[in-house]
Structure formats: C-alpha cells, structure tokens
Scaffold this motif. Structure first.
Motif, PDB file in Angstrom:
ATOM      1  N   THR A 113       0.810  -1.227   0.000  1.00 22.26           N
ATOM      2  CA  THR A 113       0.000   0.000   0.000  1.00 22.26           C
ATOM      3  C   THR A 113       0.840   1.272   0.000  1.00 22.26           C
ATOM      4  OG1 THR A 113      -0.180   0.007   2.422  1.00 22.26           O
ATOM      5  CG2 THR A 113      -1.886  -1.182   1.189  1.00 22.26           C
ATOM      6  N   SER A 114       2.145   1.143  -0.147  1.00 29.69           N
ATOM      7  CA  SER A 114       2.990   2.340  -0.163  1.00 29.69           C
ATOM      8  C   SER A 114       2.682   3.180  -1.395  1.00 29.69           C
ATOM      9  CB  SER A 114       4.469   1.962  -0.118  1.00 29.69           C
ATOM     10  OG  SER A 114       4.818   1.177  -1.236  1.00 29.69           O
ATOM     11  N   LYS A 115       3.029   4.444  -1.305  1.00 30.12           N
ATOM     12  CA  LYS A 115       2.788   5.388  -2.393  1.00 30.12           C
ATOM     13  C   LYS A 115       4.148   5.920  -2.864  1.00 30.12           C
ATOM     14  CE  LYS A 115      -1.661   5.087  -1.448  1.00 30.12           C
ATOM     15  NZ  LYS A 115      -2.357   6.059  -0.592  1.00 30.12           N
ATOM     16  N   HIS A 116       4.446   5.687  -4.117  1.00 32.22           N
ATOM     17  CA  HIS A 116       5.703   6.200  -4.682  1.00 32.22           C
ATOM     18  C   HIS A 116       5.382   7.170  -5.806  1.00 32.22           C
ATOM     19  CE1 HIS A 116       9.742   6.497  -6.260  1.00 32.22           C
ATOM     20  NE2 HIS A 116      10.182   5.837  -5.203  1.00 32.22           N
ATOM     21  N   ALA A 117       6.112   8.275  -5.844  1.00 28.77           N
ATOM     22  CA  ALA A 117       5.842   9.302  -6.858  1.00 28.77           C
ATOM     23  C   ALA A 117       5.964   8.741  -8.275  1.00 28.77           C
ATOM     24  CB  ALA A 117       6.791  10.481  -6.668  1.00 28.77           C
ATOM     25  N   TYR A 118       6.897   7.820  -8.478  1.00 30.20           N
ATOM     26  CA  TYR A 118       7.079   7.206  -9.797  1.00 30.20           C
ATOM     27  C   TYR A 118       5.813   6.460 -10.212  1.00 30.20           C
ATOM     28  CZ  TYR A 118       9.553   4.352 -13.356  1.00 30.20           C
ATOM     29  OH  TYR A 118       9.965   3.747 -14.515  1.00 30.20           O
ATOM     30  N   CYS A 119       5.250   5.710  -9.305  1.00 31.19           N
ATOM     31  CA  CYS A 119       4.033   4.946  -9.574  1.00 31.19           C
ATOM     32  C   CYS A 119       2.853   5.880  -9.826  1.00 31.19           C
ATOM     33  CB  CYS A 119       3.753   4.031  -8.386  1.00 31.19           C
ATOM     34  SG  CYS A 119       2.439   2.828  -8.653  1.00 31.19           S
ATOM     35  N   GLN A 120       2.763   6.955  -9.039  1.00 25.49           N
ATOM     36  CA  GLN A 120       1.686   7.931  -9.240  1.00 25.49           C
ATOM     37  C   GLN A 120       1.794   8.547 -10.634  1.00 25.49           C
ATOM     38  OE1 GLN A 120      -0.430   7.899  -6.586  1.00 25.49           O
ATOM     39  NE2 GLN A 120       1.116   6.542  -5.699  1.00 25.49           N
ATOM     40  N   ALA A 121       3.019   8.820 -11.057  1.00 24.09           N
ATOM     41  CA  ALA A 121       3.224   9.461 -12.355  1.00 24.09           C
ATOM     42  C   ALA A 121       2.677   8.597 -13.484  1.00 24.09           C
ATOM     43  CB  ALA A 121       4.710   9.739 -12.569  1.00 24.09           C
ATOM     44  N   PHE A 122       2.922   7.291 -13.438  1.00 24.56           N
ATOM     45  CA  PHE A 122       2.435   6.454 -14.524  1.00 24.56           C
ATOM     46  C   PHE A 122       0.919   6.314 -14.507  1.00 24.56           C
ATOM     47  CE2 PHE A 122       6.826   5.382 -15.397  1.00 24.56           C
ATOM     48  CZ  PHE A 122       6.791   5.352 -16.782  1.00 24.56           C
ATOM     49  N   ALA A 123       0.330   6.418 -13.332  1.00 22.06           N
ATOM     50  CA  ALA A 123      -1.135   6.426 -13.290  1.00 22.06           C
ATOM     51  C   ALA A 123      -1.680   7.683 -13.963  1.00 22.06           C
ATOM     52  CB  ALA A 123      -1.616   6.336 -11.844  1.00 22.06           C
ATOM     53  N   VAL A 124      -1.073   8.832 -13.693  1.00 21.33           N
ATOM     54  CA  VAL A 124      -1.487  10.075 -14.354  1.00 21.33           C
ATOM     55  C   VAL A 124      -1.330   9.956 -15.866  1.00 21.33           C
ATOM     56  CG1 VAL A 124      -0.945  12.534 -14.652  1.00 21.33           C
ATOM     57  CG2 VAL A 124      -0.985  11.526 -12.354  1.00 21.33           C
ATOM     58  N   TYR A 125      -0.212   9.425 -16.294  1.00 21.02           N
ATOM     59  CA  TYR A 125       0.074   9.268 -17.725  1.00 21.02           C
ATOM     60  C   TYR A 125      -0.977   8.382 -18.401  1.00 21.02           C
ATOM     61  CZ  TYR A 125       3.416   8.977 -21.682  1.00 21.02           C
ATOM     62  OH  TYR A 125       4.063   9.079 -22.896  1.00 21.02           O
ATOM     63  N   GLU A 142      -9.642  11.675 -12.028  1.00 18.67           N
ATOM     64  CA  GLU A 142      -8.685  10.852 -11.278  1.00 18.67           C
ATOM     65  C   GLU A 142      -7.253  11.265 -11.599  1.00 18.67           C
ATOM     66  OE1 GLU A 142     -11.560   6.890 -10.988  1.00 18.67           O
ATOM     67  OE2 GLU A 142     -10.263   7.202 -12.735  1.00 18.67           O
ATOM     68  N   ALA A 143      -6.997  11.570 -12.868  1.00 21.67           N
ATOM     69  CA  ALA A 143      -5.655  12.023 -13.244  1.00 21.67           C
ATOM     70  C   ALA A 143      -5.302  13.323 -12.532  1.00 21.67           C
ATOM     71  CB  ALA A 143      -5.572  12.207 -14.763  1.00 21.67           C
ATOM     72  N   PHE A 144      -6.219  14.271 -12.512  1.00 24.83           N
ATOM     73  CA  PHE A 144      -5.947  15.546 -11.849  1.00 24.83           C
ATOM     74  C   PHE A 144      -5.843  15.385 -10.336  1.00 24.83           C
ATOM     75  CE2 PHE A 144      -7.011  18.109 -15.665  1.00 24.83           C
ATOM     76  CZ  PHE A 144      -5.980  19.025 -15.570  1.00 24.83           C
ATOM     77  N   SER A 145      -6.605  14.469  -9.767  1.00 25.89           N
ATOM     78  CA  SER A 145      -6.515  14.226  -8.327  1.00 25.89           C
ATOM     79  C   SER A 145      -5.129  13.731  -7.945  1.00 25.89           C
ATOM     80  CB  SER A 145      -7.582  13.208  -7.911  1.00 25.89           C
ATOM     81  OG  SER A 145      -7.465  12.890  -6.541  1.00 25.89           O
ATOM     82  N   ILE A 146      -4.587  12.802  -8.735  1.00 23.08           N
ATOM     83  CA  ILE A 146      -3.247  12.285  -8.447  1.00 23.08           C
ATOM     84  C   ILE A 146      -2.192  13.354  -8.731  1.00 23.08           C
ATOM     85  CG2 ILE A 146      -1.562  10.483  -8.972  1.00 23.08           C
ATOM     86  CD1 ILE A 146      -3.973   8.693  -9.743  1.00 23.08           C
ATOM     87  N   TYR A 147      -2.380  14.112  -9.804  1.00 22.22           N
ATOM     88  CA  TYR A 147      -1.488  15.240 -10.090  1.00 22.22           C
ATOM     89  C   TYR A 147      -1.441  16.194  -8.892  1.00 22.22           C
ATOM     90  CZ  TYR A 147      -0.489  20.019 -11.682  1.00 22.22           C
ATOM     91  OH  TYR A 147      -0.027  21.301 -11.794  1.00 22.22           O
ATOM     92  N   SER A 148      -2.588  16.512  -8.322  1.00 22.33           N
ATOM     93  CA  SER A 148      -2.655  17.433  -7.189  1.00 22.33           C
ATOM     94  C   SER A 148      -1.926  16.868  -5.973  1.00 22.33           C
ATOM     95  CB  SER A 148      -4.111  17.730  -6.829  1.00 22.33           C
ATOM     96  OG  SER A 148      -4.756  18.406  -7.889  1.00 22.33           O
TER      97      SER A 148
END
Length: 397
Positions: A113-125, A142-148
């Motif tokens: 359940t950890s959150k890594h910025a790299y993983c968040q980035a690919f979800a946005v992409y 959802e993309a903008f929520s993760i971006y924020s």
C-alpha cells in the motif's frame, strides 16, 4: 532526413512488430476472472496467475492499449483499454488517502500500500491517455486528483520527495528506485517520469497549471540533473541534489534525449525548447560515442570507468528513438545508421519467436537470449517497445 524507402520500411516493420508480436502477447495476459492483467510470466512461458499485479505495470498496460486504440482505430484495443481502466480505477486507487497503491494481489486487493511518486506518475500518464481515447471525465478527474497529490504531498522547495507510506507520510527508504547500494533521496528517473506524466496530462487538457509545473521541472532538470560538463544526467541524489555516485545510465540518457524534448515542444516556448534541445543533443552524442556498438546495440551503463555492456530490452528500444530523434534534428547519417542497426538487432535477437511470447529481457555477449529474466513482470511491460513501434508508425521520430 530518412529516405522515403527507409520511412516506409521502418513503418511497415514497426506495424508488423506491434500487431504480430506485442499486441497478441499483452492481449493474452488479460485476466477476465479477477480483472486487469496477469502480473507475471516466466522465461519458461508459464504464467503465474496468483502473482501480484504491480500498479506501474497495470498503468503502463492502460496507457499502451489507450494509445494503440487511438492509433489503430481498433475496437479490440479500446475494449482492452476499458478493461484495464476499470481495474485501475476500481482497485488501484486509494479512496481514503488518495493516489494509487504500489501493488495489488492477483484478485485486486491492496498488497503493497505504499505510495511512490514514480508509480503515481504512470497512473497520471495512463489516465490522461485513456481520457484522450474516451473523453471519460471520471478518468480525467482521477488524473488531476493524483497530479494534485504529487504537487501537494511530494513536492518540496527544490524537487520531489519519492516514497511514502499509505497515508502520505514520508518513508525514507527509497531503495526501489535506487541502486548500487545507495538509498537516494531523489532520483533522476522519478523526475523524468513525473515530467512525462505531466506532459501527457497537458497534451490531453492544455491546462496552464500543468504547464507551469512542467516548466518548473524542466528548470530542475536543466539546472540540477543534467550535467553539461559530462553530457549526461546524474542519477542518484541526496536531498540537496548532490550526486551520490559516478554513474552514466545510457538507457535513461538516450530516453531522456527525446522524451524531454517532446514534452518541452508541447509548451511552444522557443527559448526553453532551445535549451532542452542542446542538452538532448549532447546526451545523444555522448551515448553514441561511449555506448554504441556498430554490431547494433548500446551498452547499459557506466559505473566509474567500467562500462556494463549488457543488452537490455528497454535500453535498446529507447536507443532507436533517441538516435532517430537526433538524426531528424541534425541530419547526421551516423545517428540514422545507429538507429536502424539497433532496430535490426532487436528484430534478430530480442524478439522471442516461441509461440505466446514477446521480447526477451536481455541478450548476452554471444547474442543469445538470457533466460534468467521473466517475459513479463511488474517492470517488463509494453511501454518501451510498444511506444517505439507506435512512434515509428507515426513518423514522429
């Protein structure tokens, strides 16, 4: 420029690779019982249907099928993208704390359940590409929520923090994106792919807020990550962007050489694009001079004075893109010859011709496949090789 014959031949071969090798394999990884796509298949081509499903892999698959659906105007690929999106949206997004988990169990329960910025980035992409395909406002939200979250929880005064616990409290262990025995506070790789993700979101929306974030990242990149003296990116950093190791990552340098230029071009800022282009060309030529082998591949990396000449699937795919990008800019035939020779090497040695397979992960010194690596796992995905084929088909390199 590439001759008409060269262009047509490359496009034809890339389309054949995409349609006959890459797409069939990833369609075969679809999990219709538990959702998403299976997370692992070994070099023996035995699929482990109980393995975890890495969210980076799930995001990259969503991006891949969204992009192929748009390029090929294909309902089959659109259906696969919709299937990938449902799993990502319903299972990977943390509805309590926001963002996406690192991994899920085979049946879609949170695993890591950890959150890594790299993983968040690919979800946005991925979500940005899916929105471009479908116009689905939920996916865009959802993309903008993760971006924020990346901007509010990960960004500090000079860059981005990378690893977090589920509730977004910082985790000092960043070993997933580090290497060579160091635990880097910041990495070039994460910053590169945050920029890529933001470029995809900007491409989908034209958001000026996102454009501002892209400009800020390019400033960090040009001032702190790229070394004009060494004509390379530094890789691992402490909190203050002091480089921790003397490493040249040829794969990342050649990938960055075209990727940051693509992102910068979206902003339509001539001065900024000029600065990025100069860094891009310097990196491409440094890779050519230090890493390119005329037999048709580039080395993996240099650690100190020692060059690791391993041939890795994603490194070679990015080398074709980077050298073709530089050729289109400079017209220098050396870059075209390098790109074409690496493409030929990929076709000859990386494509696994066994039924039900895709590309090998690595090729050894004798041009033989290295069977100790899987064919698909949380990192082995259709992102690098699929993107290469699509960009060759579009003639965008």
């Amino acid at each position: 420029m590439l001759s008409k014959v060269d262009e047509v031949e490359l496009r034809k071969e890339a389309e054949e690779m995409l349609r006959c090798v890459i797409l069939p394999f990833w369609h075969s990884m679809r999990d219709d019982r538990n959702g998403g796509f299976f997370g692992y298949i070994g070099s023996d081509l035995v699929r482990d249907e109980s393995s975890d499903k890495g969210v980076i892999l799930m995001s990259r698959i969503l991006w891949f099928f969204s992009e192929t659906a748009m390029l090929l105007q294909s309902e089959k690929e659109r259906n696969a993208a919709e299937h990938a999106y449902r799993f990502l949206s319903e299972r990977a997004i943390d509805r309590e704390h926001g963002g996406v988990y690192w991994s899920l169990s085979y049946d879609g329960k949170p695993s890591d359940t950890s959150k890594h910025a790299y993983c968040q980035a690919f979800a946005v992409y991925a979500l940005s590409s899916y929105y471009r395909l479908t116009g689905d406002e939920k996916a865009l939200g959802e993309a903008f929520s993760i971006y924020s979250l990346l901007e509010s929880s990960c960004r500090d005064g000079i860059g981005y923090l990378e690893n977090f616990h589920c509730d977004w409290t910082p985790d000092p262990d960043n070993s997933r994106l580090s290497g060579h025995g160091v635990n880097a506070y910041r990495t070039m790789n994460t910053l590169l792919h945050i920029f890529e993700a933001y470029s995809g979101l900007y491409q989908a929306t034209g958001s000026q807020e996102v454009a501002s974030s892209m400009r800020r990242i390019l400033g960090i990149y040009l001032d702190r990550v790229y070394s004009p003296e060494k004509r390379r990116e530094e890789v691992f950093f402490d909190r203050n962007y002091v480089s921790l190791l003397d490493i040249t990552s040829y794969g990342h340098d050649i990938e960055s050489s075209w990727l940051i230029e693509w992102g910068a071009s979206l902003l339509e800022d001539a001065e900024l694009s000029s600065r990025v282009s100069a860094a891009s060309s310097a990196m491409a030529w440094n890779v050519y001079e230090e890493a390119y082998d005329a037999r048709g591949f580039i080395a993996n990396e240099k650690y100190g004075d020692n060059i690791d000449r391993s041939r890795i699937w994603w490194v070679e795919a990015e080398a074709v893109e980077g050298f073709l990008n530089e050729y289109r800019k400079s017209g220098n035939e050396k870059c075209k010859e390098a790109a074409v020779s690496i493409w030929r090497y990929i076709k000859e040695h990386f494509v696994d011709r066994r039924n039900g397979s895709e590309w090998f992960w690595a090729v050894g010194d004798g041009d033989e496949p290295v069977y100790s690596y899987p064919i698909a796992d949380p990192w082995k995905c259709p992102y690098h090789n699929g993107r290469l084929c699509m960009n060759l088909m579009r003639g965008e390199l």
